[in-house]
Write a protein that holds these residues in place. Structure first.
Motif, mmCIF file in Angstrom:
data_model
loop_
_atom_site.group_PDB
_atom_site.id
_atom_site.type_symbol
_atom_site.label_atom_id
_atom_site.label_comp_id
_atom_site.label_asym_id
_atom_site.label_seq_id
_atom_site.Cartn_x
_atom_site.Cartn_y
_atom_site.Cartn_z
ATOM 1 N N THR A 225 0.828 -1.201 0.000
ATOM 2 C CA THR A 225 0.000 0.000 0.000
ATOM 3 C C THR A 225 0.865 1.254 0.000
ATOM 4 O OG1 THR A 225 -0.242 -0.119 2.403
ATOM 5 C CG2 THR A 225 -2.021 -1.052 1.082
ATOM 6 N N GLY A 226 2.014 1.180 0.639
ATOM 7 C CA GLY A 226 2.936 2.323 0.610
ATOM 8 C C GLY A 226 3.420 2.596 -0.795
ATOM 9 N N ASN A 227 3.764 1.533 -1.522
ATOM 10 C CA ASN A 227 4.213 1.688 -2.901
ATOM 11 C C ASN A 227 3.088 2.211 -3.788
ATOM 12 O OD1 ASN A 227 6.726 0.707 -2.202
ATOM 13 N ND2 ASN A 227 6.282 -1.381 -2.845
ATOM 14 N N LEU A 228 1.879 1.689 -3.600
ATOM 15 C CA LEU A 228 0.747 2.145 -4.400
ATOM 16 C C LEU A 228 0.455 3.617 -4.142
ATOM 17 C CD1 LEU A 228 -1.705 -0.889 -4.131
ATOM 18 C CD2 LEU A 228 -0.450 -0.143 -6.147
ATOM 19 N N THR A 229 0.540 4.012 -2.889
ATOM 20 C CA THR A 229 0.299 5.413 -2.539
ATOM 21 C C THR A 229 1.340 6.313 -3.184
ATOM 22 O OG1 THR A 229 -0.641 4.732 -0.421
ATOM 23 C CG2 THR A 229 0.029 7.020 -0.613
ATOM 24 N N ASP A 230 2.588 5.898 -3.135
ATOM 25 C CA ASP A 230 3.651 6.688 -3.759
ATOM 26 C C ASP A 230 3.419 6.809 -5.265
ATOM 27 O OD1 ASP A 230 4.827 6.962 -1.292
ATOM 28 O OD2 ASP A 230 6.341 5.403 -1.638
ATOM 29 N N ASP A 231 3.057 5.696 -5.910
ATOM 30 C CA ASP A 231 2.799 5.713 -7.351
ATOM 31 C C ASP A 231 1.622 6.612 -7.692
ATOM 32 O OD1 ASP A 231 4.884 3.950 -7.687
ATOM 33 O OD2 ASP A 231 3.591 2.186 -7.970
ATOM 34 N N LEU A 232 0.563 6.537 -6.896
ATOM 35 C CA LEU A 232 -0.620 7.357 -7.146
ATOM 36 C C LEU A 232 -0.292 8.837 -6.987
ATOM 37 C CD1 LEU A 232 -3.614 7.601 -7.745
ATOM 38 C CD2 LEU A 232 -4.067 7.291 -5.314
ATOM 39 N N LEU A 233 0.429 9.194 -5.938
ATOM 40 C CA LEU A 233 0.799 10.594 -5.734
ATOM 41 C C LEU A 233 1.688 11.102 -6.864
ATOM 42 C CD1 LEU A 233 1.446 10.675 -1.880
ATOM 43 C CD2 LEU A 233 -0.491 11.622 -3.120
ATOM 44 N N SER A 234 2.587 10.266 -7.322
ATOM 45 C CA SER A 234 3.455 10.635 -8.442
ATOM 46 C C SER A 234 2.633 10.870 -9.706
ATOM 47 C CB SER A 234 4.484 9.537 -8.681
ATOM 48 O OG SER A 234 5.236 9.818 -9.820
ATOM 49 N N THR A 235 1.659 10.004 -9.961
ATOM 50 C CA THR A 235 0.801 10.152 -11.133
ATOM 51 C C THR A 235 -0.034 11.417 -11.043
ATOM 52 O OG1 THR A 235 0.695 7.754 -11.351
ATOM 53 C CG2 THR A 235 -0.995 9.017 -12.495
ATOM 54 N N ILE A 236 -0.541 11.715 -9.868
ATOM 55 C CA ILE A 236 -1.347 12.920 -9.682
ATOM 56 C C ILE A 236 -0.504 14.167 -9.914
ATOM 57 C CG2 ILE A 236 -2.563 14.310 -7.946
ATOM 58 C CD1 ILE A 236 -3.634 11.655 -6.806
ATOM 59 N N LYS A 237 0.710 14.185 -9.368
ATOM 60 C CA LYS A 237 1.595 15.335 -9.566
ATOM 61 C C LYS A 237 1.926 15.522 -11.037
ATOM 62 C CE LYS A 237 3.771 15.297 -5.017
ATOM 63 N NZ LYS A 237 5.023 15.092 -4.276
ATOM 64 N N SER A 238 2.187 14.420 -11.716
ATOM 65 C CA SER A 238 2.504 14.471 -13.143
ATOM 66 C C SER A 238 1.307 15.010 -13.925
ATOM 67 C CB SER A 238 2.882 13.085 -13.647
ATOM 68 O OG SER A 238 3.064 13.093 -15.033
ATOM 69 N N GLY A 239 0.126 14.535 -13.589
ATOM 70 C CA GLY A 239 -1.090 15.008 -14.253
ATOM 71 C C GLY A 239 -1.328 16.487 -14.023
ATOM 72 N N LYS A 240 -1.115 16.944 -12.802
ATOM 73 C CA LYS A 240 -1.283 18.366 -12.500
ATOM 74 C C LYS A 240 -0.301 19.213 -13.295
ATOM 75 C CE LYS A 240 -3.200 18.210 -7.830
ATOM 76 N NZ LYS A 240 -2.992 18.561 -6.425
ATOM 77 N N ALA A 241 0.936 18.718 -13.411
ATOM 78 C CA ALA A 241 1.952 19.456 -14.167
ATOM 79 C C ALA A 241 1.565 19.542 -15.642
ATOM 80 C CB ALA A 241 3.310 18.790 -14.005
ATOM 81 N N LYS A 242 1.059 18.455 -16.201
ATOM 82 C CA LYS A 242 0.647 18.457 -17.601
ATOM 83 C C LYS A 242 -0.541 19.376 -17.823
ATOM 84 C CE LYS A 242 2.509 13.983 -18.874
ATOM 85 N NZ LYS A 242 2.260 12.662 -19.407
ATOM 86 N N ILE A 243 -1.481 19.365 -16.903
ATOM 87 C CA ILE A 243 -2.634 20.258 -17.004
ATOM 88 C C ILE A 243 -2.187 21.705 -16.953
ATOM 89 C CG2 ILE A 243 -4.705 21.061 -15.781
ATOM 90 C CD1 ILE A 243 -5.213 18.120 -15.021
ATOM 91 N N GLN A 244 -1.270 22.009 -16.047
ATOM 92 C CA GLN A 244 -0.755 23.374 -15.933
ATOM 93 C C GLN A 244 -0.039 23.778 -17.219
ATOM 94 O OE1 GLN A 244 -1.387 25.386 -13.379
ATOM 95 N NE2 GLN A 244 -0.390 27.048 -14.464
ATOM 96 N N GLU A 245 0.724 22.866 -17.802
ATOM 97 C CA GLU A 245 1.439 23.129 -19.036
ATOM 98 C C GLU A 245 0.463 23.441 -20.180
ATOM 99 O OE1 GLU A 245 4.015 20.492 -22.131
ATOM 100 O OE2 GLU A 245 4.489 20.242 -20.008
ATOM 101 N N VAL A 246 -0.591 22.639 -20.290
ATOM 102 C CA VAL A 246 -1.581 22.861 -21.341
ATOM 103 C C VAL A 246 -2.311 24.173 -21.098
ATOM 104 C CG1 VAL A 246 -3.762 21.993 -22.272
ATOM 105 C CG2 VAL A 246 -1.860 20.421 -21.867
ATOM 106 N N THR A 247 -2.624 24.474 -19.856
ATOM 107 C CA THR A 247 -3.298 25.725 -19.512
ATOM 108 C C THR A 247 -2.431 26.921 -19.872
ATOM 109 O OG1 THR A 247 -4.437 24.609 -17.698
ATOM 110 C CG2 THR A 247 -4.404 27.000 -17.654
ATOM 111 N N ASN A 248 -1.148 26.836 -19.587
ATOM 112 C CA ASN A 248 -0.243 27.941 -19.900
ATOM 113 C C ASN A 248 -0.120 28.153 -21.404
ATOM 114 O OD1 ASN A 248 0.240 28.444 -17.212
ATOM 115 N ND2 ASN A 248 2.096 27.215 -17.149
ATOM 116 N N LYS A 249 -0.126 27.075 -22.180
ATOM 117 C CA LYS A 249 -0.041 27.191 -23.634
ATOM 118 C C LYS A 249 -1.302 27.814 -24.218
ATOM 119 C CE LYS A 249 3.252 23.524 -24.620
ATOM 120 N NZ LYS A 249 3.465 22.223 -25.283
ATOM 121 N N ALA A 250 -2.446 27.521 -23.589
ATOM 122 C CA ALA A 250 -3.707 28.061 -24.075
ATOM 123 C C ALA A 250 -3.790 29.520 -23.728
ATOM 124 C CB ALA A 250 -4.875 27.311 -23.448
#
Length: 66
Positions: free
Chosen positions: A41-66
Motif C-alpha cells: 500500500t505504501g508503494n501504491l500510494t507513492d505511485d498514485l501521488l506521483s501520477t497525480i503530480k505528473s497530471g497536475k503538471a501536464k494540465i498546468q502546461e496545457v493551460t499555460n499554452k492556451a
C-alpha cells in the motif's frame, strides 16, 4: 473531476482491492501478510501521488499554452 479521471481512479482502487483480497486468501503467516500489505500500500500510494503530480503538471502546461 473529469470522467476519465474517475474511471482511472476506479480502476486503480479495484486493482488495489483485488491485490489485497488475493493476499488475504494466500496461505501465509499473518505477520508476513501484514508486512506485505503495508509495503504494497505504501508503494501504491507513492505511485498514485506521483501520477497525480505528473497530471497536475501536464494540465498546468496545457493551460499555460492556451
Amino acid at each position: 473531476m473529469t470522467k476519465n479521471t474517475k474511471i482511472a481512479l476506479s480502476l486503480f482502487a479495484a486493482a488495489a482491492a483485488g491485490a489485497v483480497i488475493g493476499m488475504l486468501l494466500a496461505p501465509e503467516k499473518g505477520k508476513d501478510l501484514r508486512k506485505k500489505i503495508k509495503d504494497g500500500t505504501g508503494n501504491l500510494t507513492d505511485d498514485l501521488l506521483s501520477t497525480i503530480k505528473s497530471g497536475k503538471a501536464k494540465i498546468q502546461e496545457v493551460t499555460n499554452k492556451a
